[in-house]
Design a protein around this motif. Structure first.
Motif, short mmCIF file in Angstrom:
data_model
loop_
_atom_site.label_atom_id
_atom_site.label_comp_id
_atom_site.label_asym_id
_atom_site.label_seq_id
_atom_site.Cartn_x
_atom_site.Cartn_y
_atom_site.Cartn_z
N ILE A 135 113.83 36.37 1.20
CA ILE A 135 114.13 36.34 -0.23
C ILE A 135 113.37 35.23 -0.91
N ALA A 136 113.31 34.06 -0.26
CA ALA A 136 112.56 32.93 -0.82
C ALA A 136 111.08 33.28 -0.96
N VAL A 137 110.53 33.97 0.05
CA VAL A 137 109.13 34.40 0.00
C VAL A 137 108.93 35.37 -1.17
N PHE A 138 109.87 36.30 -1.31
CA PHE A 138 109.79 37.25 -2.43
C PHE A 138 109.72 36.51 -3.77
N LEU A 139 110.60 35.53 -3.95
CA LEU A 139 110.65 34.80 -5.21
C LEU A 139 109.35 34.05 -5.49
N VAL A 140 108.76 33.48 -4.43
CA VAL A 140 107.50 32.75 -4.60
C VAL A 140 106.38 33.71 -4.99
N VAL A 141 106.25 34.82 -4.24
CA VAL A 141 105.19 35.78 -4.52
C VAL A 141 105.38 36.41 -5.90
N PHE A 142 106.62 36.77 -6.22
CA PHE A 142 106.91 37.35 -7.53
C PHE A 142 106.65 36.34 -8.64
N GLY A 143 107.05 35.09 -8.41
CA GLY A 143 106.85 34.06 -9.43
C GLY A 143 105.38 33.81 -9.73
N ILE A 144 104.54 33.94 -8.71
CA ILE A 144 103.10 33.69 -8.88
C ILE A 144 102.39 34.93 -9.45
N SER A 145 102.71 36.09 -8.89
CA SER A 145 101.99 37.32 -9.26
C SER A 145 102.64 38.10 -10.39
N HIS A 146 103.96 37.94 -10.55
CA HIS A 146 104.76 38.72 -11.51
C HIS A 146 104.82 40.20 -11.14
N TYR A 147 104.53 40.50 -9.88
CA TYR A 147 104.65 41.86 -9.37
C TYR A 147 105.85 41.94 -8.44
N VAL A 148 106.88 42.67 -8.84
CA VAL A 148 108.05 42.85 -7.98
C VAL A 148 107.64 43.60 -6.72
N SER A 149 106.79 44.59 -6.88
CA SER A 149 106.36 45.41 -5.75
C SER A 149 105.64 44.57 -4.69
N LEU A 150 104.76 43.68 -5.12
CA LEU A 150 104.03 42.84 -4.17
C LEU A 150 104.98 41.89 -3.45
N GLY A 151 105.89 41.30 -4.20
CA GLY A 151 106.87 40.41 -3.59
C GLY A 151 107.71 41.14 -2.56
N SER A 152 108.11 42.36 -2.88
CA SER A 152 108.93 43.15 -1.96
C SER A 152 108.18 43.46 -0.68
#
Length: 212
Positions: A135-152
């Motif tokens: 979940i923490a990784v998802f939040l970091v990736v989403f926060g940087i890219s703004h792509y929910v799909s990429l974070g997931s």
């Protein structure tokens, strides 16, 4: 025991089949979420179309579906009907049926969401520590890219890697193998998102909307 497991299997699928986004959008907003935004009957599209409150409710309920279905095996273990190894196997089985239910829900013509939130609930029940790191990784990736799909997708890949390298201790091989299968499933269901990311047409979302 066979009849008990069969009954819990059906219950797991039916739990996963609950079309949270569709029912919530229809009952509280008069909107069929499948006709708006990306057309996906999941939490992300609900956030995008109906806002944070609706999206948060759908996310919570969809995750709860996976968590409860996975936890059904723990009931059998609690009553000493199965051993721990069998419990883990049944957790995976019941959780997977919930995901299938979300992807192919019997309540709405077998056309559901992408299963990320339900998968989240499942992995929280299977391995809370690895799930929280994911979940923490998802939040970091989403926060940087703004792509929910990429974070997931990245988070789903991180989960089995954590288990493979024994970050939290030695893990049951069955759980590791299934972790990779789940990662593949998440990436597969997001294959069109990958195309849109490379084309630069994927929808972006922001935790804190910018002020105009």
């Amino acid at each position: 025991m066979i009849f008990i497991i069969a009954g819990l299997s059906i219950l797991s699928y039916l739990l996963g089949s609950i079309p949270t986004a569709i029912w919530y959008g229809t009952n509280y907003h008069g909107i069929d979420i499948r006709t708006q935004g990306s057309g996906n009957a999941g939490a992300t599209n609900t956030f995008r179309v109906l806002g944070k409150k609706a999206g948060s409710i759908v996310l919570f309920v969809d995750a709860l579906k996976g968590f409860l279905a996975t936890g059904l095996a723990a009931v059998l273990y609690y009553f000493h009907l199965i051993d721990w190894q069998t419990c883990v196997t049944l957790k995976i089985f019941f959780g997977f049926l919930a995901i299938i239910g979300h992807l192919l829900p019997v309540f709405c013509d077998f056309k559901g969401g992408k299963g990320v939130a339900t998968t989240l609930g499942m992995v929280l029940a299977l391995h809370p520590l690895a799930a929280l790191v994911s979940i923490a990784v998802f939040l970091v990736v989403f926060g940087i890219s703004h792509y929910v799909s990429l974070g997931s997708m990245v988070a789903s890949i991180v989960f089995p890697l954590l288990l493979t390298y024994g970050v939290f201790g030695e893990e049951i091989p069955t759980l590791i193998y299934f972790g990779y299968f789940i990662a593949f499933l998440v990436v597969f269901t997001h294959r069109m998102n990958i195309v849109r990311i490379f084309q630069g047409t994927e929808n972006r979302m922001y935790l804190i909307p910018s002020k105009k």
